[in-house]
Design an enzyme around this catalytic site. Structure first.
Site, mmCIF file in Angstrom:
data_model
loop_
_atom_site.group_PDB
_atom_site.id
_atom_site.type_symbol
_atom_site.label_atom_id
_atom_site.label_comp_id
_atom_site.label_asym_id
_atom_site.label_seq_id
_atom_site.Cartn_x
_atom_site.Cartn_y
_atom_site.Cartn_z
ATOM 1 N N SER A 6 0.860 -1.176 0.000
ATOM 2 C CA SER A 6 0.000 0.000 0.000
ATOM 3 C C SER A 6 0.897 1.227 0.000
ATOM 4 O O SER A 6 1.687 1.412 0.920
ATOM 5 C CB SER A 6 -0.893 -0.025 1.246
ATOM 6 O OG SER A 6 -1.670 1.147 1.318
ATOM 7 N N LYS A 9 -1.169 -1.144 -4.426
ATOM 8 C CA LYS A 9 -2.319 -0.305 -4.054
ATOM 9 C C LYS A 9 -1.819 1.112 -3.878
ATOM 10 O O LYS A 9 -0.816 1.343 -3.195
ATOM 11 C CB LYS A 9 -2.928 -0.856 -2.768
ATOM 12 C CG LYS A 9 -3.786 0.091 -1.960
ATOM 13 C CD LYS A 9 -4.617 -0.684 -0.936
ATOM 14 C CE LYS A 9 -4.683 0.007 0.403
ATOM 15 N NZ LYS A 9 -5.495 -0.758 1.393
ATOM 16 N N LYS A 36 -2.887 5.003 -2.707
ATOM 17 C CA LYS A 36 -3.862 5.836 -2.016
ATOM 18 C C LYS A 36 -4.211 7.017 -2.912
ATOM 19 O O LYS A 36 -3.320 7.591 -3.572
ATOM 20 C CB LYS A 36 -3.271 6.332 -0.695
ATOM 21 C CG LYS A 36 -3.019 5.221 0.321
ATOM 22 C CD LYS A 36 -4.326 4.693 0.870
ATOM 23 C CE LYS A 36 -4.088 3.769 2.061
ATOM 24 N NZ LYS A 36 -5.363 3.268 2.616
ATOM 25 N N ASP A 55 -7.147 3.118 -3.293
ATOM 26 C CA ASP A 55 -7.886 3.173 -2.020
ATOM 27 C C ASP A 55 -8.095 4.634 -1.659
ATOM 28 O O ASP A 55 -7.133 5.383 -1.485
ATOM 29 C CB ASP A 55 -7.090 2.450 -0.924
ATOM 30 C CG ASP A 55 -7.826 2.374 0.421
ATOM 31 O OD1 ASP A 55 -8.952 2.912 0.527
ATOM 32 O OD2 ASP A 55 -7.267 1.774 1.355
ATOM 33 N N GLU A 84 -11.045 0.695 -3.608
ATOM 34 C CA GLU A 84 -11.365 0.454 -2.197
ATOM 35 C C GLU A 84 -11.995 1.690 -1.558
ATOM 36 O O GLU A 84 -11.453 2.792 -1.650
ATOM 37 C CB GLU A 84 -10.063 0.059 -1.471
ATOM 38 C CG GLU A 84 -10.246 -0.377 -0.033
ATOM 39 C CD GLU A 84 -8.924 -0.875 0.589
ATOM 40 O OE1 GLU A 84 -7.974 -1.196 -0.165
ATOM 41 O OE2 GLU A 84 -8.836 -0.930 1.823
ATOM 42 N N ASP A 88 -13.841 -1.555 2.817
ATOM 43 C CA ASP A 88 -12.949 -1.663 3.966
ATOM 44 C C ASP A 88 -13.708 -1.096 5.172
ATOM 45 O O ASP A 88 -14.395 -1.839 5.886
ATOM 46 C CB ASP A 88 -11.648 -0.900 3.649
ATOM 47 C CG ASP A 88 -10.662 -0.794 4.813
ATOM 48 O OD1 ASP A 88 -10.992 -1.211 5.935
ATOM 49 O OD2 ASP A 88 -9.541 -0.262 4.616
ATOM 50 N N LYS A 90 -9.981 -6.669 7.890
ATOM 51 C CA LYS A 90 -9.001 -6.329 8.926
ATOM 52 C C LYS A 90 -9.604 -6.803 10.234
ATOM 53 O O LYS A 90 -10.651 -6.298 10.639
ATOM 54 C CB LYS A 90 -8.785 -4.810 8.986
ATOM 55 C CG LYS A 90 -8.163 -4.197 7.744
ATOM 56 C CD LYS A 90 -8.082 -2.689 7.876
ATOM 57 C CE LYS A 90 -7.450 -2.075 6.634
ATOM 58 N NZ LYS A 90 -7.532 -0.584 6.660
ATOM 59 N N GLY A 132 -4.199 -4.112 6.111
ATOM 60 C CA GLY A 132 -3.188 -3.805 7.128
ATOM 61 C C GLY A 132 -3.477 -2.468 7.772
ATOM 62 O O GLY A 132 -4.210 -1.641 7.222
HETATM 63 O O1 OSB Z 1 -7.282 1.811 4.339
HETATM 64 O O2 OSB Z 1 -6.082 0.075 4.258
HETATM 65 C C1 OSB Z 1 -6.245 1.237 4.632
HETATM 66 C C2 OSB Z 1 -3.062 2.474 6.337
HETATM 67 C C3 OSB Z 1 -3.596 3.375 7.220
HETATM 68 C C4 OSB Z 1 -4.964 3.573 7.236
HETATM 69 C C5 OSB Z 1 -5.788 2.880 6.371
HETATM 70 C C6 OSB Z 1 -5.258 1.960 5.491
HETATM 71 C C7 OSB Z 1 -3.866 1.782 5.459
HETATM 72 C C8 OSB Z 1 -3.179 0.905 4.539
HETATM 73 C C9 OSB Z 1 -1.880 0.317 5.029
HETATM 74 O O3 OSB Z 1 -3.534 0.730 3.398
HETATM 75 C C10 OSB Z 1 -1.700 -1.114 4.735
HETATM 76 C C11 OSB Z 1 -0.471 -1.661 5.431
HETATM 77 O O4 OSB Z 1 -0.507 -1.902 6.657
HETATM 78 O O5 OSB Z 1 0.529 -1.860 4.740
HETATM 79 MG MG MG Z 2 -8.457 0.762 3.029
#
Ligand code: OSB
Ligand code: MG
Length: 386
Positions: free
Chosen positions: A142, A168, A170, A196, A221, A246, A270, A298
């Site tokens: 991510s 992924k 953001k 995401d 996402e 999510d 999660k 995660g």
């Molecule tokens: O939405 O999955 C998410 C990190 C912080 C807050 C939200 C998210 C995330 C990640 C990190 O995508 C995933 C990771 O732990 O590598």
């Molecule tokens: Mg997410």
């Protein structure tokens, strides 16, 4: 398999601080380091295990924070299990949810620790106790929001070279279509790419979001509200890209609602978000029956939380790569040995050849990172501030 009686005599809460190698920006905020709450559960036989609460410092992802979780654990949740006979780990979810609403991340930290404790006393790997079948789990990365598309492209290319099976990125309004286009162009069509949004859009953006259909994403996402299902169904009807939920999936009932409404076609599980392993397994099974794939998300966990996620991701319907990056992607030094790694094929090994988690907590290092701790016991509470 034995289903062992649990009897927890002591729970030690501790807060550690871990600096991220690189700040991580999502649509709702930026993180430079992690304040992480850890639990150490000790049972009547003296066995003890660590578990991790995934709540962040600020309520930018869900309403919980590390401080609300600490309060919930001390005041309402730990007293439910301390000094009592509990039928087994599968009974803990109901015990923690009776007349206590919300606080899923606090509940999960305790509930998952109970599963781990049961795995220790049964002498089986946690993944086995959960019903896991995989020996290796494909890993995705991510990537946080960057200031320029080129910076994102560079990180995505490095991730593909390292073997990651899913990229992924953001996104947020103003940093979305151009970024995704640049990454897709650089990586080519062969690599699994997704975005995401962490709830940054509304249905007013429906035509804008539909532009993402051009990039062959494996999923988009949580584009809309953090507790929304109805609007996501409207967006899913407009987009060919599968929507993955999510934030909105906080229980098996919400997953059932997603399926009934058509709010998405994939679920990010999660365990912290849904209150632990019992709810995670129920969502996993419900989605499996509906032909909906899931994957393990995660929360920038330390190596302790990562161990729980890897065990869960060994279940059969976790068929898409999880956000299960190696320790070195986040930290200069993790709190476990060996650190979590990934092989050149982007697979993380499930430590299912011995009891427990497969990693050892480095207690001296943990102590050096600890900024406060509090000991919880049946009836009376001893406080130590350090
Ligand atoms: O939405 O999955 C998410 C990190 C912080 C807050 C939200 C998210 C995330 C990640 C990190 O995508 C995933 C990771 O732990 O590598
Ligand atoms: Mg997410």
């Amino acid at each position: 398999m034995t289903s062992s009686m649990l009897h927890i005599d002591r729970i030690t809460l501790r807060e550690i601080r871990l600096a991220l190698k690189e700040p991580f920006r999502i649509s709702s905020g930026i993180m430079h380091d992690r304040r992480i709450a850890l639990l150490e559960l000790t049972d009547r036989d003296g066995a003890s295990v660590f578990s991790e609460c995934v709540a962040f410092q600020l309520p930018i992802y869900s309403p919980e924070t590390i401080d609300t979780a600490w309060l919930a654990l001390r005041e309402w949740l730990a007293p439910r299990v301390l000094g009592r006979d509990v039928a087994g780990p599968a009974a803990v979810h109901a015990l923690l949810n009776e007349n206590i609403r919300g606080h899923n991340m606090a509940k999960a930290a305790l509930e998952m620790g109970c599963w781990r404790l049961a795995a220790v006393s049964d002498g089986v790997p946690l993944s086995t106790l959960l019903g896991g079948t995989r020996d290796r789990v494909p890993t995705g990365i991510s990537l946080g929001i960057q200031s320029e598309p080129a910076a994102l492209v560079a990180r995505a290319e490095a991730a593909v070279a390292a073997g990651y099976r899913k990229i992924k990125v953001k996104i947020r309004p103003g940093q979305d279509v151009a970024y995704v286009r640049a990454v897709r162009r650089a990586l080519g069509s062969g690599i699994g790419l997704m975005a995401d949004a962490n709830s940054a859009y509304t249905l007013a953006d429906i035509e804008h979001l539909a532009q993402l259909d051009a990039f062959g994403l494996i999923m988009l996402e949580q584009p809309l509200g953090d507790d929304d299902l109805v609007r996501h169904a409207t967006l899913q009807r407009r987009m060919s890209t599968p929507i993955c939920l999510d934030e909105s999936i906080t229980s098996v009932e919400r997953a059932e609602d997603m399926l009934a409404l058509g709010s998405g076609r994939i679920v990010n599980i999660k365990p912290g978000r849904v209150g632990g392993f019992t709810a995670s397994r129920a969502i996993h099974d419900t989605c499996e029956r509906a032909g909906v794939p899931v994957w393990c998300g995660g929360m920038l966990e330390s190596g302790i939380g990562r161990a729980y996620n890897v065990a869960l991701a060994s279940l059969s319907n976790f068929s898409l790569p999880g956000d299960l990056s190696p320790s070195a992607r986040y930290w200069n030094r993790d709190v476990v040995t060996p650190e979590w790694t990934m092989d050149g094929d982007g697979m993380v090994r499930v430590p299912n050849d011995r009891p427990g988690l497969g990693v050892t907590v480095d207690r001296d290092f943990l102590d050096s990172l600890t900024v406060r701790s509090e000991e919880l016991m049946a009836q009376r509470t001893m406080v130590a501030v350090g």
